[in-house]
Design a protein around this motif. Structure first.
Motif, PDB file in Angstrom:
ATOM      1  N   SER A  13       9.726   0.219  -2.383  1.00  0.00           N
ATOM      2  CA  SER A  13       8.366   0.563  -2.807  1.00  0.00           C
ATOM      3  C   SER A  13       7.585   1.044  -1.581  1.00  0.00           C
ATOM      4  N   ALA A  14       6.517   1.779  -1.853  1.00  0.00           N
ATOM      5  CA  ALA A  14       5.691   2.276  -0.750  1.00  0.00           C
ATOM      6  C   ALA A  14       5.094   1.137   0.057  1.00  0.00           C
ATOM      7  N   TRP A  15       4.950  -0.026  -0.559  1.00  0.00           N
ATOM      8  CA  TRP A  15       4.358  -1.175   0.129  1.00  0.00           C
ATOM      9  C   TRP A  15       5.256  -1.716   1.236  1.00  0.00           C
ATOM     10  N   GLU A  16       6.535  -1.421   1.186  1.00  0.00           N
ATOM     11  CA  GLU A  16       7.467  -1.896   2.210  1.00  0.00           C
ATOM     12  C   GLU A  16       7.832  -0.821   3.235  1.00  0.00           C
ATOM     13  N   ALA A  17       7.462   0.424   2.966  1.00  0.00           N
ATOM     14  CA  ALA A  17       7.898   1.540   3.802  1.00  0.00           C
ATOM     15  C   ALA A  17       7.432   1.420   5.255  1.00  0.00           C
ATOM     16  N   GLY A  18       6.175   1.053   5.456  1.00  0.00           N
ATOM     17  CA  GLY A  18       5.669   0.934   6.820  1.00  0.00           C
ATOM     18  C   GLY A  18       6.418  -0.114   7.616  1.00  0.00           C
ATOM     19  N   MET A  19       6.696  -1.236   6.982  1.00  0.00           N
ATOM     20  CA  MET A  19       7.465  -2.305   7.627  1.00  0.00           C
ATOM     21  C   MET A  19       8.863  -1.810   8.007  1.00  0.00           C
ATOM     22  N   LEU A  20       9.492  -1.045   7.128  1.00  0.00           N
ATOM     23  CA  LEU A  20      10.835  -0.552   7.415  1.00  0.00           C
ATOM     24  C   LEU A  20      10.818   0.483   8.533  1.00  0.00           C
ATOM     25  N   ARG A  21       9.834   1.335   8.532  1.00  0.00           N
ATOM     26  CA  ARG A  21       9.708   2.320   9.619  1.00  0.00           C
ATOM     27  C   ARG A  21       9.548   1.613  10.966  1.00  0.00           C
ATOM     28  N   GLU A  22       8.737   0.590  10.962  1.00  0.00           N
ATOM     29  CA  GLU A  22       8.467  -0.148  12.193  1.00  0.00           C
ATOM     30  C   GLU A  22       9.721  -0.848  12.709  1.00  0.00           C
ATOM     31  N   ASN A  23      10.516  -1.395  11.803  1.00  0.00           N
ATOM     32  CA  ASN A  23      11.686  -2.177  12.197  1.00  0.00           C
ATOM     33  C   ASN A  23      12.968  -1.356  12.339  1.00  0.00           C
ATOM     34  N   LEU A  24      13.082  -0.263  11.583  1.00  0.00           N
ATOM     35  CA  LEU A  24      14.349   0.467  11.532  1.00  0.00           C
ATOM     36  C   LEU A  24      14.251   1.907  12.021  1.00  0.00           C
ATOM     37  N   GLY A  25      13.056   2.336  12.393  1.00  0.00           N
ATOM     38  CA  GLY A  25      12.916   3.663  12.995  1.00  0.00           C
ATOM     39  C   GLY A  25      12.432   4.735  12.035  1.00  0.00           C
ATOM     40  N   GLN A  26      11.887   5.795  12.591  1.00  0.00           N
ATOM     41  CA  GLN A  26      11.307   6.884  11.815  1.00  0.00           C
ATOM     42  C   GLN A  26      12.351   7.709  11.074  1.00  0.00           C
ATOM     43  N   ALA A  27      13.578   7.755  11.595  1.00  0.00           N
ATOM     44  CA  ALA A  27      14.610   8.598  10.994  1.00  0.00           C
ATOM     45  C   ALA A  27      15.228   7.971   9.751  1.00  0.00           C
ATOM     46  N   PHE A  28      15.016   6.674   9.565  1.00  0.00           N
ATOM     47  CA  PHE A  28      15.588   5.959   8.429  1.00  0.00           C
ATOM     48  C   PHE A  28      14.761   6.285   7.189  1.00  0.00           C
ATOM     49  N   LEU A  29      15.402   6.882   6.175  1.00  0.00           N
ATOM     50  CA  LEU A  29      14.686   7.389   5.013  1.00  0.00           C
ATOM     51  C   LEU A  29      14.143   6.274   4.119  1.00  0.00           C
ATOM     52  N   THR A  30      12.945   6.480   3.617  1.00  0.00           N
ATOM     53  CA  THR A  30      12.361   5.594   2.609  1.00  0.00           C
ATOM     54  C   THR A  30      11.985   6.457   1.412  1.00  0.00           C
ATOM     55  N   VAL A  31      12.724   6.283   0.336  1.00  0.00           N
ATOM     56  CA  VAL A  31      12.506   7.041  -0.892  1.00  0.00           C
ATOM     57  C   VAL A  31      11.857   6.089  -1.895  1.00  0.00           C
ATOM     58  N   CYS A  32      10.665   6.441  -2.351  1.00  0.00           N
ATOM     59  CA  CYS A  32       9.853   5.472  -3.097  1.00  0.00           C
ATOM     60  C   CYS A  32       9.474   5.937  -4.500  1.00  0.00           C
ATOM     61  N   PRO A  33       9.988   5.239  -5.522  1.00  0.00           N
ATOM     62  CA  PRO A  33       9.488   5.417  -6.885  1.00  0.00           C
ATOM     63  C   PRO A  33       8.265   4.528  -7.092  1.00  0.00           C
ATOM     64  N   GLY A  34       7.818   4.406  -8.334  1.00  0.00           N
ATOM     65  CA  GLY A  34       6.655   3.558  -8.592  1.00  0.00           C
ATOM     66  C   GLY A  34       5.372   4.143  -8.037  1.00  0.00           C
ATOM     67  N   ILE A  35       5.286   5.475  -7.985  1.00  0.00           N
ATOM     68  CA  ILE A  35       4.085   6.136  -7.470  1.00  0.00           C
ATOM     69  C   ILE A  35       3.232   6.568  -8.657  1.00  0.00           C
ATOM     70  N   ARG A  36       1.967   6.226  -8.625  1.00  0.00           N
ATOM     71  CA  ARG A  36       1.056   6.535  -9.720  1.00  0.00           C
ATOM     72  C   ARG A  36      -0.281   7.012  -9.160  1.00  0.00           C
ATOM     73  N   MET A  37      -0.934   7.894  -9.924  1.00  0.00           N
ATOM     74  CA  MET A  37      -2.317   8.238  -9.605  1.00  0.00           C
ATOM     75  C   MET A  37      -3.187   7.016  -9.896  1.00  0.00           C
ATOM     76  N   GLU A  38      -4.385   7.011  -9.367  1.00  0.00           N
ATOM     77  CA  GLU A  38      -5.272   5.854  -9.464  1.00  0.00           C
ATOM     78  C   GLU A  38      -5.462   5.361 -10.898  1.00  0.00           C
ATOM     79  N   ASN A  39      -5.573   6.308 -11.846  1.00  0.00           N
ATOM     80  CA  ASN A  39      -5.881   5.921 -13.233  1.00  0.00           C
ATOM     81  C   ASN A  39      -4.667   5.957 -14.152  1.00  0.00           C
ATOM     82  N   ASP A  40      -3.462   6.122 -13.607  1.00  0.00           N
ATOM     83  CA  ASP A  40      -2.258   6.188 -14.431  1.00  0.00           C
ATOM     84  C   ASP A  40      -1.863   4.822 -14.961  1.00  0.00           C
ATOM     85  N   ASN A  41      -1.173   4.830 -16.098  1.00  0.00           N
ATOM     86  CA  ASN A  41      -0.553   3.616 -16.639  1.00  0.00           C
ATOM     87  C   ASN A  41       0.647   3.262 -15.778  1.00  0.00           C
ATOM     88  N   VAL A  42       0.760   2.015 -15.348  1.00  0.00           N
ATOM     89  CA  VAL A  42       1.873   1.630 -14.471  1.00  0.00           C
ATOM     90  C   VAL A  42       3.174   1.464 -15.249  1.00  0.00           C
TER      91      VAL A  42
END
Length: 238
Positions: free
Chosen positions: A161-190
Motif C-alpha cells: 500500500s502507499a502507506w508503506e512505500a516511504g518506509m520501504l524506500r527508506e529501508n530498501l533503497g530508491q531503486a526497489f520498486l513499490t507498486v501500489c493498488p488501493g489508490i482512490r480519489m478523495e471522494n471515491d468509494n473504497v
C-alpha cells in the motif's frame, strides 16, 4: 517503470477489454491483467494487448512450491509481459525459483520481465492479519519483513500500500520498486480495499507506480477519467 499509472483491466472477457480500449486509440497504456481476465482468455489477451503496443502487468500472484513456480514463470516469460508477480509468503527459495524460471524462459537478447512480490494485500487489515494469518506484529513490520526477503531473493520490488512505500524506500533503497493498488480519489468509494490512499499521497510518498481499476474502467467516460487520474498522479496544475 517508475511513475507509471497501471490500469487494472478487471473485466470478464476480451470483448469487454476491446470495448474499453477503443477510446484510447493511439495511446500506449500500461495495463494489468488479473486472474479474472486471464483465466477466461488465456495468453491470447496478452498477445493482443502487446500487439497494440501496451505494456502488460500479468498479475497472477504465483504461490506454490519452488519447482512449480519456476516452471510456470518459464512459460509466462514467453508471453513477453513487462511485469509479473508472486506472493512473498511463498518464501525466499520460491522467489529465487521464480527468477530462474523467468530468465530461462526469456528469449536471448531480450530483457526478462520485472518480477515483484505481494507483501500484504491492500484489502487486509491489521486485525485480519493478526487473527487470520496469526502474524502477531504490526502491518508495517510484516510488510517490511516480506519486502526485505523479496530484495534478498533478487526480485525487483513489491506490491504494497502507499502507506508503506516511504518506509520501504527508506529501508530498501530508491531503486526497489513499490507498486501500489488501493489508490482512490478523495471522494471515491473504497469498495473492498482497506488501506487506501489518494494519488497525491502516493506521489508524495515516493511510490514507483500506482494501480487504478474501477475508478477508470467503470467510469462513464474512461478516457477523461484516465486523463484526470494522470494529472493527479503526475501533479499537473491546471
Amino acid at each position: 517503470m517508475d511513475n507509471s499509472l497501471i490500469i487494472a483491466l478487471d473485466f470478464p472477457s476480451g470483448q469487454d477489454v476491446s470495448n474499453f480500449i477503443k477510446p484510447f486509440a493511439g495511446q500506449k497504456l500500461f495495463v494489468k491483467i488479473g486472474m479474472e481476465l486471464f483465466y477466461q482468455e488465456g495468453p491470447s489477451i496478452v498477445y493482443q494487448l502487446k500487439e497494440l503496443g501496451h505494456r502488460v502487468f500479468l498479475d497472477l500472484k504465483l504461490h506454490d512450491i519452488p519447482n512449480t513456480v519456476k516452471s510456470a514463470m518459464k512459460g509466462l516469460a514467453r508471453l513477453n509481459c513487462d511485469l509479473v508477480n508472486v506472493h512473498a509468503a511463498g518464501g525466499k527459495e520460491m522467489m529465487q525459483a521464480a527468477l530462474e524460471g523467468l530468465e530461462a524462459g526469456t528469449a536471448a537478447g531480450s530483457k526478462r520481465p520485472l518480477c515483484i512480490a505481494v507483501t500484504q494485500l491492500t484489502s487486509t487489515s491489521q486485525e485480519q492479519m493478526n487473527k487470520e494469518q496469526l502474524i502477531p506484529v504490526s502491518l508495517n513490520e510484516s510488510v517490511l519483513h516480506y519486502a526485505s526477503l523479496t530484495k534478498e531473493a533478487g526480485l525487483d520490488g513489491v506490491v504494497c500500500s502507499a502507506w508503506e512505500a516511504g518506509m520501504l524506500r527508506e529501508n530498501l533503497g530508491q531503486a526497489f520498486l513499490t507498486v501500489c493498488p488501493g489508490i482512490r480519489m478523495e471522494n471515491d468509494n473504497v469498495q473492498d480495499q482497506k488501506r487506501v490512499a489518494t494519488p497525491e499521497f502516493a506521489r508524495n510518498s515516493g511510490v514507483s507506480s500506482i494501480v487504478v481499476g474501477r475508478s477508470i474502467t467503470r467510469s462513464a467516460d474512461p478516457l477523461t477519467s484516465y486523463q484526470q487520474w494522470m494529472e493527479a498522479w503526475k501533479g499537473v496544475n491546471k
